[in-house]
Write an enzyme that holds these catalytic residues in place. Structure first.
Site, mmCIF file in Angstrom:
data_model
loop_
_atom_site.group_PDB
_atom_site.id
_atom_site.type_symbol
_atom_site.label_atom_id
_atom_site.label_comp_id
_atom_site.label_asym_id
_atom_site.label_seq_id
_atom_site.Cartn_x
_atom_site.Cartn_y
_atom_site.Cartn_z
ATOM 1 N N HIS A 38 16.802 32.847 55.881
ATOM 2 C CA HIS A 38 15.973 32.642 54.697
ATOM 3 C C HIS A 38 16.577 31.583 53.784
ATOM 4 O O HIS A 38 17.387 31.899 52.909
ATOM 5 C CB HIS A 38 15.845 33.956 53.932
ATOM 6 C CG HIS A 38 15.275 35.080 54.744
ATOM 7 N ND1 HIS A 38 16.008 35.771 55.686
ATOM 8 C CD2 HIS A 38 14.028 35.635 54.749
ATOM 9 C CE1 HIS A 38 15.249 36.701 56.240
ATOM 10 N NE2 HIS A 38 14.041 36.642 55.696
ATOM 11 N N HIS A 269 10.510 30.676 52.860
ATOM 12 C CA HIS A 269 11.057 32.016 52.641
ATOM 13 C C HIS A 269 11.941 32.473 53.786
ATOM 14 O O HIS A 269 13.088 32.858 53.570
ATOM 15 C CB HIS A 269 9.936 33.047 52.422
ATOM 16 C CG HIS A 269 10.436 34.461 52.552
ATOM 17 N ND1 HIS A 269 10.918 35.172 51.480
ATOM 18 C CD2 HIS A 269 10.585 35.263 53.643
ATOM 19 C CE1 HIS A 269 11.336 36.361 51.909
ATOM 20 N NE2 HIS A 269 11.135 36.440 53.206
ATOM 21 N N GLU A 416 13.856 60.708 42.586
ATOM 22 C CA GLU A 416 14.751 61.033 43.692
ATOM 23 C C GLU A 416 15.360 59.783 44.322
ATOM 24 O O GLU A 416 16.550 59.745 44.633
ATOM 25 C CB GLU A 416 13.999 61.834 44.767
ATOM 26 C CG GLU A 416 13.475 63.196 44.307
ATOM 27 C CD GLU A 416 12.184 63.105 43.487
ATOM 28 O OE1 GLU A 416 11.551 62.019 43.458
ATOM 29 O OE2 GLU A 416 11.798 64.122 42.886
ATOM 30 N N HIS A 478 5.814 71.906 49.482
ATOM 31 C CA HIS A 478 7.216 71.995 49.089
ATOM 32 C C HIS A 478 8.112 72.526 50.203
ATOM 33 O O HIS A 478 9.318 72.615 50.024
ATOM 34 C CB HIS A 478 7.351 72.913 47.876
ATOM 35 C CG HIS A 478 6.913 72.276 46.590
ATOM 36 N ND1 HIS A 478 5.704 71.649 46.452
ATOM 37 C CD2 HIS A 478 7.543 72.157 45.388
ATOM 38 C CE1 HIS A 478 5.595 71.179 45.213
ATOM 39 N NE2 HIS A 478 6.696 71.475 44.550
HETATM 40 C C1 TPP Z 1 11.646 47.587 51.548
HETATM 41 C C2 TPP Z 1 11.380 46.276 52.195
HETATM 42 N N1 TPP Z 1 10.125 45.969 52.525
HETATM 43 C C3 TPP Z 1 9.860 44.793 53.140
HETATM 44 C C4 TPP Z 1 10.859 43.921 53.452
HETATM 45 C C5 TPP Z 1 10.563 42.638 54.190
HETATM 46 N N2 TPP Z 1 10.716 41.498 53.263
HETATM 47 C C6 TPP Z 1 11.834 40.790 53.195
HETATM 48 S S1 TPP Z 1 11.788 39.603 52.029
HETATM 49 C C7 TPP Z 1 10.203 40.023 51.605
HETATM 50 C C8 TPP Z 1 9.486 39.281 50.536
HETATM 51 C C9 TPP Z 1 10.298 39.263 49.323
HETATM 52 O O1 TPP Z 1 9.751 38.446 48.377
HETATM 53 P P1 TPP Z 1 10.667 37.899 47.236
HETATM 54 O O2 TPP Z 1 11.564 38.956 46.766
HETATM 55 O O3 TPP Z 1 9.786 37.264 46.238
HETATM 56 O O4 TPP Z 1 11.584 36.848 47.966
HETATM 57 P P2 TPP Z 1 11.371 35.270 48.060
HETATM 58 O O5 TPP Z 1 10.271 35.034 49.041
HETATM 59 O O6 TPP Z 1 11.029 34.785 46.719
HETATM 60 O O7 TPP Z 1 12.682 34.803 48.565
HETATM 61 C C10 TPP Z 1 9.751 41.072 52.385
HETATM 62 C C11 TPP Z 1 8.409 41.673 52.264
HETATM 63 C C12 TPP Z 1 12.177 44.307 53.081
HETATM 64 N N3 TPP Z 1 13.227 43.536 53.349
HETATM 65 N N4 TPP Z 1 12.395 45.457 52.434
#
Ligand code: TPP
Ligand code: MG
Length: 668
Positions: A38, A269, A416, A478
Site C-alpha cells: 500500500h 491505496h 465490549e 444471552h
Molecule cells: C476491519 C477491517 N476491514 C477491512 C479491511 C480491509 N481494508 C484495508 S485498508 C481499507 C480501506 C481503508 O481506507 P483508509 O483508512 O481511508 O485508507 P487509505 O485508502 O486512505 O489508505 C480496507 C477496507 C481491514 N484491513 N480491516
C-alpha cells in the site's frame, strides 16, 4: 558506512520535505519490489509523520523498550511501509535497508502489516482497521495511571496514533473515542489521514459523517489542518499537547502524494504504482536517487532525530536512578506478580476445600479476585457495564474517573470491543495487568480485539460470566452456544471453564502466570457445588484435565465434562454405579489447551481406554477430538430458550439421566 559525525555537517541543509520524500521513495520502491502493498497512505502521510517524528516524538532506537518513551501506533496498518521506512531512517538496528527490500516476504521483519514482536519499536499489531486507535486509548490510560502511581518524573509521555478513514468508520472507534473523551485522556493525540479515499473510491460513496463534530461530541479537542503544510501540522501537534483533552488532528492529505498521475486516486491505496509512474514520481518530487538509496545528508538528518530521543532517555534514566519509586516502578514494568498473590490463592484453596463452599464460579472468581487484588496493585479491573453480574470489582478498588487515575477499576461502559482493545493497550504499555468482564455471549462483540491479544501474546484476562443456558431466564440471545468452540479455535488463547470454587482459584492462578498468552475465564451464573474431594498443593487444573472421580472397579466408561456440567457427570457416574453396576470415571477438563500440551502418557492416564462421553451445555464442535470415533456427546444442538435454568437443563436433556443413558448405549 559514513560516520555520523561526518554526516552531521551536511545535514543542516536538509529540509523536512526532503526527509518526507525519503519516506515516499522507500514506500513506493518497497511496494514495487514486493509487487504487493500500500504505497498511497505512506506517501500521503509522509509530511505529517516527518513533522511528528522530527519535532516531537521521544523514542530511542537503541533502547526501544525504554518505559517512558512516547508510544506511536500506526492504526492504519496497511500503511506499514510508513513505519518500516521510519524505522530504517531512524536507525533501528533490526531494520536495515535489506529488510525493506524484503518487504512482505517470509521471515522478514517487514510483514504486510506491522506485527508487534516482529521488529523493535512496533508497539502494537495493526491491520484490522480501528484496532490501533482503540489500543492507543488503553496505552494512554495506562500512562495516566502509572503517572498517578509513580509520579511525573518517571511517567510523562504521549501516545500518538495515525488513523485513516477506515479506522474512523469502524464501529470500535466509536467505543474508543467515547471512552477516551470521557476519561479526558489528554496524552492521546490522533492524527487522522483525512484523504477522503478508501478502497472503493471516495469516502462519499459510503459516509456523510462529520468526523470533527463526532470527536467534539465525545469531548475531544479537534483541529483541522492541511496535512502537507508542515508548519501547520507542527503547530497543531503543539496545541494538542497542551490540551487537557484527547486530541484529533484532521490532516487533509492527498493519497499517494507525489505521484503525478495517480496521486489522489484510490488506485494508489493497495497496489504498486508501476515503473512508469515511479519514474514520473521521482521527477515530480525531485528524488534523483536509485531505489533504496537515501543520500547521506538526508539519512543523517533522520539519525539526528533519534539522538533527541536518546538524550531524553538518558535524562529519564538519571531521574529513575535517583527516584525513591525506582524499585516499585521497575517491579511494575517487569510485570512479575509478587509471590504473595500465589500464596493468597493457595490459602484460599485450602480454606474452601475445607468448607466445601458452594457458589457460582462467577462468585468464586470475585472471592479469588479479592485475594489477588489484596496481594498486588498491578491488576486493573473493569467490566463493560456488568460489574455486578461479572463480579469484577473487589473491596478497596477505587474507580478511575475523568482526570483522576489513581484508582484501579475501569468502567468501560457498554463497549465490549473497546474494552478488549483498551486492555490490549494497557498490557502492551506495561506496568499493569488488565482483566475485564462481560457476558460470554458478547465475546462475539469483543472478538476482533481478543484475537489480537492472542496474536500479540499479551497477558489479558477476560472474565466471561453467564456461560450457558444455566443463566436461565434471559434466554437464547444471552445464552452462549458456539462461543466456546470459537474461543478454543483461536490459537494462543487459554479457555478456562472451571467446575467449582477450587478450580476457579486454580484457573485464576494459571491466567495470571500466563505471561505470553491471554486467558478467558468462563464462569457460571448459577451456584455449583465444591467437587474436589481432597486438598492438594498441586494446581490440578494446570494440566488441563484430570481424573476427578476414579471408580473402585475397572473403568467401563469415562465421562468428561467442564464447568457446570461436571456436577452432572458426577451424578451420572453415581447413578451408573448404583443402578447398573457400571464403573464410570469422571474427568474434569477446565482447559483443553493445557491438556493438549501434556504428553501422551498423561493424556492416556486421564482418558483411559474405555469409551468416552462428553457433556457440555454448548455446541459439540471440537469435542470429537476428545471423545474419539466411538464416543458420545451430550450438549446443545441449537439455540437455548428463556426459562429457569433447571427447566432448561431438563428441556435440552442435559441431565445425569441423559448422560447415563448415553454411556449405557456405548457399552452395551
Ligand atoms: C476491519 C477491517 N476491514 C477491512 C479491511 C480491509 N481494508 C484495508 S485498508 C481499507 C480501506 C481503508 O481506507 P483508509 O483508512 O481511508 O485508507 P487509505 O485508502 O486512505 O489508505 C480496507 C477496507 C481491514 N484491513 N480491516
Ligand atoms: Mg482514506
Amino acid at each position: 558506512m559514513t560516520s555520523l559525525a561526518a554526516l552531521k555537517s551536511v545535514a543542516a541543509s536538509v529540509s523536512e520535505r526532503d526527509m518526507a520524500n525519503a519516506i515516499r521513495a522507500l514506500a513506493m520502491d518497497s511496494v514495487q519490489r514486493a509487487n504487493s502493498g500500500h504505497p498511497g497512505m505512506p506517501m500521503g502521510m509522509a509530511d505529517v509523520a516527518t513533522v511528528l517524528f522530527s519535532r516531537f516524538i521521544n523514542i530511542d532506537p537503541t533502547a526501544p523498550d525504554w518505559p517512558d518513551r512516547d508510544r506511536f501506533v500506526l492504526s492504519a496498518g496497511h500503511g506499514s511501509m510508513l513505519q518500516y521506512a521510519l524505522h530504517y531512517l531512524l536507525g533501528y538496528e533490526d531494520m536495515p535497508i535489506e529488510e525493506l527490500q524484503r518487504f512482505r516476504q517470509l521471515g522478514s521483519r517487514t510483514a504486510g502489516h506491522p506485527e508487534h514482536g516482529h521488529a523493535l519499536g512496533i508497539e502494537t499489531t495493526t491491520g484490522p482497521l480501528g484496532q490501533g486507535i482503540s489500543t492507543a486509548v488503553g496505552m494512554a490510560l495506562a500512562e495516566r495511571m502509572l503517572a498517578a502511581r509513580h509520579g511525573a518524573d518517571l511517567v510523562d509521555h504521549y501516545t500518538y496514533a495515525i488513523a485513516g478513514d477506515g479506522c474512523l468508520q469502524e464501529g470500535i472507534s466509536h467505543e474508543a473515542i467515547d471512552l477516551a473523551g470521557h476519561l479526558k485522556l489528554s496524552r492521546l493525540i490522533v492524527l487522522w489521514d483525512d484523504n477522503a479515499i478508501s478502497i472503493d473510491g471516495p469516502t462519499s460513496l459510503s459516509t456523510s459523517m462529520d468526523q470533527p463534530a463526532r470527536f467534539k461530541a465525545a469531548g475531544w479537542h479537534v483541529q483541522l489542518v492541511d496535512g502537507h503544510d508542515m508548519e501547520a501540522v507542527a503547530a497543531a501537534i503543539e496545541a494538542a499537547r497542551q490540551s487537557d483533552r484527547p486530541s484529533l488532528i484532521a490532516c487533509r492529505t492527498v493519497i499517494g502524494k507525489g505521484a503525478p498521475n495517480l496521486g489522489g486516486s484510490e488506485k494508489t491505496h493497495g497496489a504498486p504504482l508501476g515503473d512508469a509512474e515511479i519514474v514520473a514520481t521521482r521527477e515530480n518530487i525531485g528524488w534523483a536517487y536509485a531505489p533504496f538509496e537515501v543520500p547521506d545528508d538526508i539519512l543523517s538528518a533522520w539519525r539526528e532525530v533519534a539522538e533527541r530521543g536518546q538524550a531524553a532517555r538518558r535524562a529519564w534514566e538519571q531521574r529513575l536512578a535517583a527516584s525513591p519509586r525506582r524499585k516499585a516502578f521497575e517491579r511494575a514494568i517487569g510485570g512479575k506478580l509478587p509471590d504473595a498473590v500465589f500464596e493468597a490463592l493457595a490459602a484460599f484453596r485450602e480454606e474452601h476445600v475445607e468448607k466445601a463452599t458452594k457458589v457460582a464460579t462467577r462468585k468464586a472468581s470475585e472471592m479469588a479476585l479479592a485475594a489477588i487484588n489484596g496481594a498486588t496493585e498491578l491488576t486493573v479491573g473493569g467490566s463493560a457495564d456488568l460489574t455486578h453480574s461479572n463480579l469484577t470489582i473487589t473491596k478497596g478498588m477505587d474507580r478511575i474517573v475523568p482526570g483522576d487515575y489513581a484508582g484501579r477499576y475501569v468502567h468501560y461502559g457498554i463497549r465490549e470491543h473497546g474494552m478488549a482493545a483498551a486492555m490490549n493497550g494497557i498490557a502492551l504499555h506495561g506496568g499493569l495487568v488488565p482483566y475485564g468482564g462481560t457476558f460470554l455471549c458478547f465475546a462475539d462483540y469483543a472478538r476482533g480485539a481478543m484475537r489480537l491479544s492472542a496474536l500479540m501474546s499479551q497477558r489479558v484476562v477476560y472474565v466471561m460470566t453467564h456461560d450457558s443456558i444455566g443463566l436461565g431466564e434471559d434466554g437464547p440471545t444471552h445464552q452462549p452456544i458456539e462461543h466456546l468452540a470459537m474461543l478454543r479455535a483461536t490459537p494462543n488463547l487459554n479457555v478456562f471453564r472451571p467446575a467449582d470454587i477450587i478450580e476457579t482459584a486454580e484457573c485464576w492462578e494459571l491466567a495470571l502466570k500466563s505471561e505470553t498468552r491471554p486467558s478467558v475465564l468462563v464462569l457460571s451464573r448459577q451456584n455449583l457445588p465444591m467437587l474436589r474431594q481432597a486438598r492438594s498443593d498441586e494446581n490440578r487444573s494446570s494440566r488441563g484435565a484430570y481424573v476427578l472421580r476414579e471408580p473402585s472397579a475397572h473403568r467401563a466408561v469415562t465421562l468428561i465434562a467442564t464447568g457446570s456440567e461436571v456436577e452432572i457427570a458426577v451424578a451420572a457416574a453415581e447413578r451408573l454405579e448404583r443402578e447398573h453396576g457400571i464403573a464410570a470415571a469422571v474427568v474434569s477438563m477446565p482447559c483443553w489447551e493445557l491438556f493438549e500440551e501434556q504428553d501422551a502418557d498423561y493424556r492416556k492416564s486421564v482418558f483411559g481406554s474405555a469409551p468416552r462421553v462428553a457433556v457440555e451445555a454448548a455446541a459439540r464442535l471440537g469435542w470429537d477430538r476428545w471423545i474419539g470415533e466411538t464416543g458420545a456427546f451430550v450438549g446443545m444442538t441449537g439455540f437455548g430458550a428463556s426459562a429457569p435454568a433447571p427447566d432448561l437443563y431438563k428441556h435440552f436433556d442435559i441431565t445425569p439421566e441423559a448422560v447415563a443413558a448415553a454411556a449405557m448405549k456405548l457399552i452395551i
